[in-house]
Design a protein around this motif. Sequence first.
Motif, mmCIF file in Angstrom:
data_model
loop_
_atom_site.group_PDB
_atom_site.id
_atom_site.type_symbol
_atom_site.label_atom_id
_atom_site.label_comp_id
_atom_site.label_asym_id
_atom_site.label_seq_id
_atom_site.Cartn_x
_atom_site.Cartn_y
_atom_site.Cartn_z
ATOM 1 N N THR A 1 0.844 -1.188 0.000
ATOM 2 C CA THR A 1 0.000 0.000 0.000
ATOM 3 C C THR A 1 0.883 1.242 0.000
ATOM 4 O OG1 THR A 1 -0.110 0.065 2.418
ATOM 5 C CG2 THR A 1 -1.795 -1.225 1.260
ATOM 6 N N SER B 1 -2.922 3.934 -7.738
ATOM 7 C CA SER B 1 -3.669 2.712 -8.059
ATOM 8 C C SER B 1 -4.665 2.319 -6.972
ATOM 9 C CB SER B 1 -2.695 1.548 -8.297
ATOM 10 O OG SER B 1 -1.981 1.237 -7.110
ATOM 11 N N GLU B 2 -4.611 2.959 -5.806
ATOM 12 C CA GLU B 2 -5.534 2.609 -4.727
ATOM 13 C C GLU B 2 -6.933 3.113 -5.048
ATOM 14 O OE1 GLU B 2 -2.519 2.402 -0.874
ATOM 15 O OE2 GLU B 2 -3.881 4.093 -1.112
ATOM 16 N N ARG B 3 -7.917 2.340 -4.641
ATOM 17 C CA ARG B 3 -9.307 2.674 -4.940
ATOM 18 C C ARG B 3 -10.141 2.966 -3.699
ATOM 19 N NH1 ARG B 3 -7.182 3.711 -8.687
ATOM 20 N NH2 ARG B 3 -7.321 2.868 -10.795
ATOM 21 N N THR B 4 -9.531 2.906 -2.552
ATOM 22 C CA THR B 4 -10.242 3.199 -1.308
ATOM 23 C C THR B 4 -9.423 4.175 -0.475
ATOM 24 O OG1 THR B 4 -9.229 1.359 -0.077
ATOM 25 C CG2 THR B 4 -11.249 0.880 -1.315
ATOM 26 N N HIS C 1 -5.741 12.455 -6.595
ATOM 27 C CA HIS C 1 -6.323 11.164 -6.193
ATOM 28 C C HIS C 1 -7.393 11.346 -5.123
ATOM 29 C CE1 HIS C 1 -6.503 6.905 -5.262
ATOM 30 N NE2 HIS C 1 -6.190 7.157 -4.002
ATOM 31 N N THR D 1 -10.555 12.995 -6.287
ATOM 32 C CA THR D 1 -11.398 12.055 -7.022
ATOM 33 C C THR D 1 -12.160 11.129 -6.074
ATOM 34 O OG1 THR D 1 -9.824 12.116 -8.854
ATOM 35 C CG2 THR D 1 -11.398 10.296 -8.829
ATOM 36 N N LEU D 2 -11.508 10.682 -5.001
ATOM 37 C CA LEU D 2 -12.138 9.731 -4.085
ATOM 38 C C LEU D 2 -13.065 10.392 -3.077
ATOM 39 C CD1 LEU D 2 -9.243 7.255 -3.140
ATOM 40 C CD2 LEU D 2 -11.089 6.906 -4.776
ATOM 41 N N ARG E 1 -17.076 9.872 -3.189
ATOM 42 C CA ARG E 1 -17.465 8.494 -2.903
ATOM 43 C C ARG E 1 -17.185 8.133 -1.449
ATOM 44 N NH1 ARG E 1 -14.800 3.841 -6.471
ATOM 45 N NH2 ARG E 1 -13.020 4.386 -5.153
#
Length: 960
Positions: A621, A655-658, A697, A700-701, A704
């Motif tokens: 991570t 690349s992390e999505r959370t 990043h 963007t997150l 959500r």
Amino acid sequence: MSTAPANGGAPAGAAPFSPLRERLREAAEEFAGAPGAAAGILAGMVDDVDRALREPVEVFPVAHHSPAAALAMARRLREKRPKAVFVELCEDLVPLLDELRNCKLPVALQAFASEPEGLPSAGGPLSVVAPVTEASAEYQAIAYALETPGVELVAVDRSVDLVFQWDAAREAGQGPDAGQDSGDGAAEAAGLHGGAVGVEIGDLRPRFADLEEHLLHRGRVRHWSEWWDQYVEQPLARADHDTYRQVMVAVGGLFRRLSPRDARLAVDEDRERHMWRRIREHLSATGTDPADTVFVCGAFHAASPVEEASSTAGDGGFTIPPPTGTGWLYGLIPSSNSAIEAQFSLAQGAVSVASATWAKHVSARSVRPFRLKGQKGAGAAGKRSAVPAAAGAAAGPTAPDPGRLSGFLSAPPELDPLDEAELRTWCVDLVRLARRNGYASSTADAIAVYETAVLLAGMRDRARPTPYDFQDAAVTCIEKDTVPGRRDVRRLCEILLGGDRVGSVGYHSMPPLAKDVADRLEPLGVDLGKRTVQRILVDLRAEPELEPASLLLWRLRRLLGAPVRPIAGACALGDRSVQESWDVSLGRDQRTLIELGYEGVTVEQVLEQRLRRAAWDPGATAASVLEAAEDALVLLDSPALVADLGRRAVEVLASERTADGAPEVLRRFRALVAHFRGTGAGLPAWCKEFVKAGYAHYCTLLPRAFAEEEAGVGQVAAMLSFLFSLESTALALGCDRDQLELAVAQSHPEDAAKVALLWAGRHRLGALAREELRARCAELLANPLVVPSYPRYLSGFAQALGPVPELAPFVVEAVSEAFARLPDRVLLPWLPVLVETLRKDAGTMMPALVREAGRTFPGKPGALDAWTPPWAREQAPAADGDAAAPSGGGGPAAELLDRHRASCDAVAAVLGADGAWSGPDAGAGGAASPAAGGAASLVERHPAAAAAVAALLEGRRVRT
């Protein structure tokens, strides 16, 4: 000479054993009442003995860590003086045997692979160990071969690579192959072998539970080790060579014939084909006479019915598979009696009992053991037992003598007259040892232990008390129902019989990394030969030359953990202590240091490899990569490595999505930024890229994360903290602030804490004034349906102190207003909820909130009556219709600017703004200043910025 057929029938020329075979068959039929399987099994045991004795290569059956086998081995080697010794040992471990001279037994030969390739194992690292003790037949054979000129030592068992290729039974969970971890974690607890696969000569034990349970019940014993010592070890301790061989082959044949036909037995048969093939290859290559050789193997393999298990047989189409691409590293690690017992499922104290039995017979001069010259622990006895250079005449093959086995099976056991004196010595010494450990024992207890041990032996149908009978008697007579200290009586008995003997690896047998560590820690006084915990004191102010050694300790702490433990001192970003205190136990934990040496030549090389491996791991991570970069910066001081890890952190973050790792990312990256700015060198290129990537990043997150239930309020607060605290740097690097404003505008949380956090974020961006925040909080308190969830809003505001620290006065105000406005009947029910919520969700922010409350409220209780909250003073002028407020602003900002018109005029002049002041004092003293009017126009065009500055300054003024 002929070999037995594969079906186990009677071989040709088996007439010498025909009478014994018939007697056993008749005894089985009489016992069972009719011919059956028992008669065939007993007759087959005789066939196994006959076949093994007719083999041209002398097969010497042994059991692992058996003093009887070691005694018989030493006697036979001195009598026969073979020219070649074949040993059931992994063939690629032979180069390690000469290093035993530099070690103190017990130690273990080890093969280690950090990255297996093409093996069925679940993953690495893989480790194989083969323990060696002095009271073992394999050590006697090794010492004889290495100390006698002209004698060859040949290991014929499968290589460690084939251990994992063929070990189908272990992979299928059907049990260990050559004596493996018992599965209860005991080997891990022993701390010396770890989770290694154990291989050993002579794994001799029933392979199904019913037979073992029957033997233990009929023998009146609790564990297999006790049964073996009672019915095999003690009777064979002084048996002659022929009797020993025949009995051991018979026992091995019995267990073999009673073994289930499974994958484990198939592996054993392949091992036997492999070993005999290597023997035939050596005999053919060297021309050695088979009569001048000895094959030391387990009794289970000595009774092999495999057709290829002979020096005169062919290969039968058997092929040895090629090795895999796994790179194996070899070395020696310390072992101990307890580690061996745990690894091979032996009873606690079994190896100590075996060592005591071995020492008893050696001291009685019944045998002269072999020892390696120069080995630690080999005293005068070892020098006397050195093998002379001129070997004696080899004893030729002799015809089988069935009378040996018949006489042994029919003769009653003989009582050793030395056992009574030994038992008395044990009793007296145990009472003395018990007194030193807090037991109220006396001479009467020594007599009671003696008599009870004899009584227990008689009740168990034993000719003489065994060490296990002595332990039971000691527990009964001395310990009773209390243990005054840390050691119980059973442990005292083990200490009396030799204790948990722990081996060590000498300096010259260590890998290069361990030698380098020993040399570099020598200035600190660290001795790797000591098994005690060494306290090391370092004063870098008085002895700056010790700094490299101190830094090495910190690197070892990062790699090894517990063996190097700091008591005082620190080594972190911006924190390097000048006085340190350490507890170092590298001598006791040699295994970890030696296995570290399999990964590289120096500690720095291994640390760099591990940091790179951790950073490029598929599960890495952004937080873990930043941790690796921080370790590289602190421990290695390698800018190139830090830059590589930093670029990797940028890739992983993108690349992390959370938002799971946002709090840790924020904490570590803030520390790195502070470090680089504190050194004066400025942010490196990878830090700037990380800021840009993180800004885009998290923007963007953010929407959500506000909406998802999985994302906690702490994670969202960390994202906002990253965005707000590094906003100026990100904007300077070309990021667009509109992206952040758009992300906040698109966020629509439902959770109360996240709603409060969003309000704080909007306030930070200037989209929500503090007066509006007050109004919303007042609306929440006025709604009875919302009051029960108000603690969640307060938790969100408290979490907002991270991204918006200037809200601390407002959070104090919100909490105070709740306590002031809510009645007790409403306040008391949710007060515990408030405390629990703040403790759980905003625990890290509570110190800042408490400090702000301490600055806001008066310090003495008597001052509360006349005290007016600062937020009330701010609202009072507006409520009274203060005419001095500028028309273009409003609230605290207008009031602040009106009080400091000179400063505003100066700022407006610099910015080139035009305009005029409005209000009753605009024309005082002359015409209105254009610059002053420009300040007012600035306030009108940017009310949010003016309000933020005013709030900040007003807060400072109130605190002052």
